[in-house]
Every structure is written in C-alpha cells, then in structure tokens.
Design a protein around this motif. Structure first.
Motif, PDB file in Angstrom:
ATOM      1  N   ALA A 126       0.834  -1.194   0.000  1.00 35.29           N
ATOM      2  CA  ALA A 126       0.000   0.000   0.000  1.00 35.29           C
ATOM      3  C   ALA A 126       0.874   1.251   0.000  1.00 35.29           C
ATOM      4  O   ALA A 126       0.562   2.233  -0.683  1.00 35.29           O
ATOM      5  N   SER A 127       1.970   1.218   0.742  1.00 34.26           N
ATOM      6  CA  SER A 127       2.876   2.365   0.781  1.00 34.26           C
ATOM      7  C   SER A 127       3.510   2.610  -0.578  1.00 34.26           C
ATOM      8  O   SER A 127       3.637   3.755  -1.021  1.00 34.26           O
ATOM      9  N   ARG A 128       3.870   1.527  -1.265  1.00 30.20           N
ATOM     10  CA  ARG A 128       4.468   1.676  -2.587  1.00 30.20           C
ATOM     11  C   ARG A 128       3.476   2.271  -3.567  1.00 30.20           C
ATOM     12  O   ARG A 128       3.834   3.114  -4.394  1.00 30.20           O
ATOM     13  N   ARG A 129       2.233   1.838  -3.481  1.00 35.40           N
ATOM     14  CA  ARG A 129       1.207   2.401  -4.376  1.00 35.40           C
ATOM     15  C   ARG A 129       0.988   3.876  -4.072  1.00 35.40           C
ATOM     16  O   ARG A 129       0.830   4.686  -4.987  1.00 35.40           O
ATOM     17  N   THR A 130       0.991   4.225  -2.805  1.00 31.22           N
ATOM     18  CA  THR A 130       0.794   5.619  -2.417  1.00 31.22           C
ATOM     19  C   THR A 130       1.931   6.488  -2.938  1.00 31.22           C
ATOM     20  O   THR A 130       1.697   7.581  -3.462  1.00 31.22           O
ATOM     21  N   VAL A 131       3.146   5.991  -2.826  1.00 30.59           N
ATOM     22  CA  VAL A 131       4.304   6.734  -3.323  1.00 30.59           C
ATOM     23  C   VAL A 131       4.214   6.882  -4.837  1.00 30.59           C
ATOM     24  O   VAL A 131       4.485   7.955  -5.387  1.00 30.59           O
ATOM     25  N   ALA A 132       3.809   5.824  -5.532  1.00 28.49           N
ATOM     26  CA  ALA A 132       3.696   5.880  -6.993  1.00 28.49           C
ATOM     27  C   ALA A 132       2.663   6.914  -7.422  1.00 28.49           C
ATOM     28  O   ALA A 132       2.893   7.686  -8.355  1.00 28.49           O
ATOM     29  N   VAL A 133       1.542   6.967  -6.732  1.00 27.23           N
ATOM     30  CA  VAL A 133       0.511   7.960  -7.058  1.00 27.23           C
ATOM     31  C   VAL A 133       1.029   9.359  -6.756  1.00 27.23           C
ATOM     32  O   VAL A 133       0.775  10.300  -7.513  1.00 27.23           O
ATOM     33  N   GLY A 134       1.770   9.515  -5.679  1.00 32.38           N
ATOM     34  CA  GLY A 134       2.337  10.821  -5.345  1.00 32.38           C
ATOM     35  C   GLY A 134       3.328  11.303  -6.383  1.00 32.38           C
ATOM     36  O   GLY A 134       3.324  12.472  -6.768  1.00 32.38           O
ATOM     37  N   VAL A 135       4.178  10.398  -6.847  1.00 36.57           N
ATOM     38  CA  VAL A 135       5.147  10.765  -7.888  1.00 36.57           C
ATOM     39  C   VAL A 135       4.417  11.132  -9.172  1.00 36.57           C
ATOM     40  O   VAL A 135       4.763  12.114  -9.844  1.00 36.57           O
ATOM     41  N   LEU A 136       3.387  10.373  -9.511  1.00 43.19           N
ATOM     42  CA  LEU A 136       2.594  10.674 -10.697  1.00 43.19           C
ATOM     43  C   LEU A 136       1.933  12.042 -10.575  1.00 43.19           C
ATOM     44  O   LEU A 136       1.922  12.827 -11.532  1.00 43.19           O
ATOM     45  N   ALA A 137       1.427  12.357  -9.400  1.00 42.01           N
ATOM     46  CA  ALA A 137       0.806  13.664  -9.178  1.00 42.01           C
ATOM     47  C   ALA A 137       1.845  14.782  -9.272  1.00 42.01           C
ATOM     48  O   ALA A 137       1.545  15.867  -9.768  1.00 42.01           O
ATOM     49  N   ASP A 138       3.070  14.523  -8.816  1.00 40.00           N
ATOM     50  CA  ASP A 138       4.123  15.529  -8.914  1.00 40.00           C
ATOM     51  C   ASP A 138       4.494  15.812 -10.366  1.00 40.00           C
ATOM     52  O   ASP A 138       4.791  16.942 -10.728  1.00 40.00           O
ATOM     53  N   HIS A 139       4.494  14.764 -11.190  1.00 40.13           N
ATOM     54  CA  HIS A 139       4.888  14.941 -12.583  1.00 40.13           C
ATOM     55  C   HIS A 139       3.760  15.484 -13.460  1.00 40.13           C
ATOM     56  O   HIS A 139       4.032  16.055 -14.514  1.00 40.13           O
ATOM     57  N   THR A 140       2.528  15.269 -13.052  1.00 35.03           N
ATOM     58  CA  THR A 140       1.386  15.768 -13.831  1.00 35.03           C
ATOM     59  C   THR A 140       0.660  16.795 -12.976  1.00 35.03           C
ATOM     60  O   THR A 140       1.149  17.892 -12.806  1.00 35.03           O
ATOM     61  N   SER A 141      -0.496  16.442 -12.494  1.00 36.16           N
ATOM     62  CA  SER A 141      -1.219  17.277 -11.534  1.00 36.16           C
ATOM     63  C   SER A 141      -2.158  16.382 -10.749  1.00 36.16           C
ATOM     64  O   SER A 141      -2.511  15.289 -11.192  1.00 36.16           O
ATOM     65  N   ILE A 142      -2.564  16.828  -9.590  1.00 36.21           N
ATOM     66  CA  ILE A 142      -3.448  16.016  -8.760  1.00 36.21           C
ATOM     67  C   ILE A 142      -4.792  15.837  -9.450  1.00 36.21           C
ATOM     68  O   ILE A 142      -5.430  14.796  -9.320  1.00 36.21           O
ATOM     69  N   LEU A 143      -5.228  16.828 -10.208  1.00 38.16           N
ATOM     70  CA  LEU A 143      -6.502  16.694 -10.927  1.00 38.16           C
ATOM     71  C   LEU A 143      -6.420  15.598 -11.983  1.00 38.16           C
ATOM     72  O   LEU A 143      -7.371  14.832 -12.164  1.00 38.16           O
ATOM     73  N   TRP A 144      -5.286  15.495 -12.668  1.00 41.95           N
ATOM     74  CA  TRP A 144      -5.114  14.438 -13.668  1.00 41.95           C
ATOM     75  C   TRP A 144      -5.156  13.073 -12.992  1.00 41.95           C
ATOM     76  O   TRP A 144      -5.767  12.144 -13.497  1.00 41.95           O
TER      77      TRP A 144
END
Length: 56
Positions: free
Chosen positions: A14-32
C-alpha cells in the motif's frame, strides 16, 4: 493451515502504491490523477481476458 501474507507485506504494498501515485501527481497534476485513478479497476478486469502464459 492457510498461508497468508503478514500484515506488514500488505502495508508495504500500500505504501508503494501511495508513493507511486504521489510521484505521478508531482509529474502531472493532482486533478489528472483524480481523473485517471477511477479507470484503474478497468485495467484489472481487462487483464482477465489476456491469454494464458502456460504452454502445453
């Protein structure tokens, strides 16, 4: 006895998935990310129709 993974393994995944989503949000946007996340279960359902890797 049934063999189940220890709770630590589940929280690590679960922590790895959370980190992956956070990195994705950093590279794109939270709305995306909010727009894409609801479609992820569809990928899992589509994976059920992939051909088997077993060879006979």
């Amino acid at each position: 006895m049934s063999s189940t993974a220890p709770p630590v393994a589940a929280s690590t995944n679960a922590s790895r998935r959370t980190v992956a989503v956070g990195v994705l949000a950093d590279h794109t946007s939270i709305l995306w990310v909010y727009k894409v996340i609801p479609f992820l279960p569809l990928l899992g359902m589509a994976a059920a129709f992939l051909p088997s890797r077993r060879t006979h």
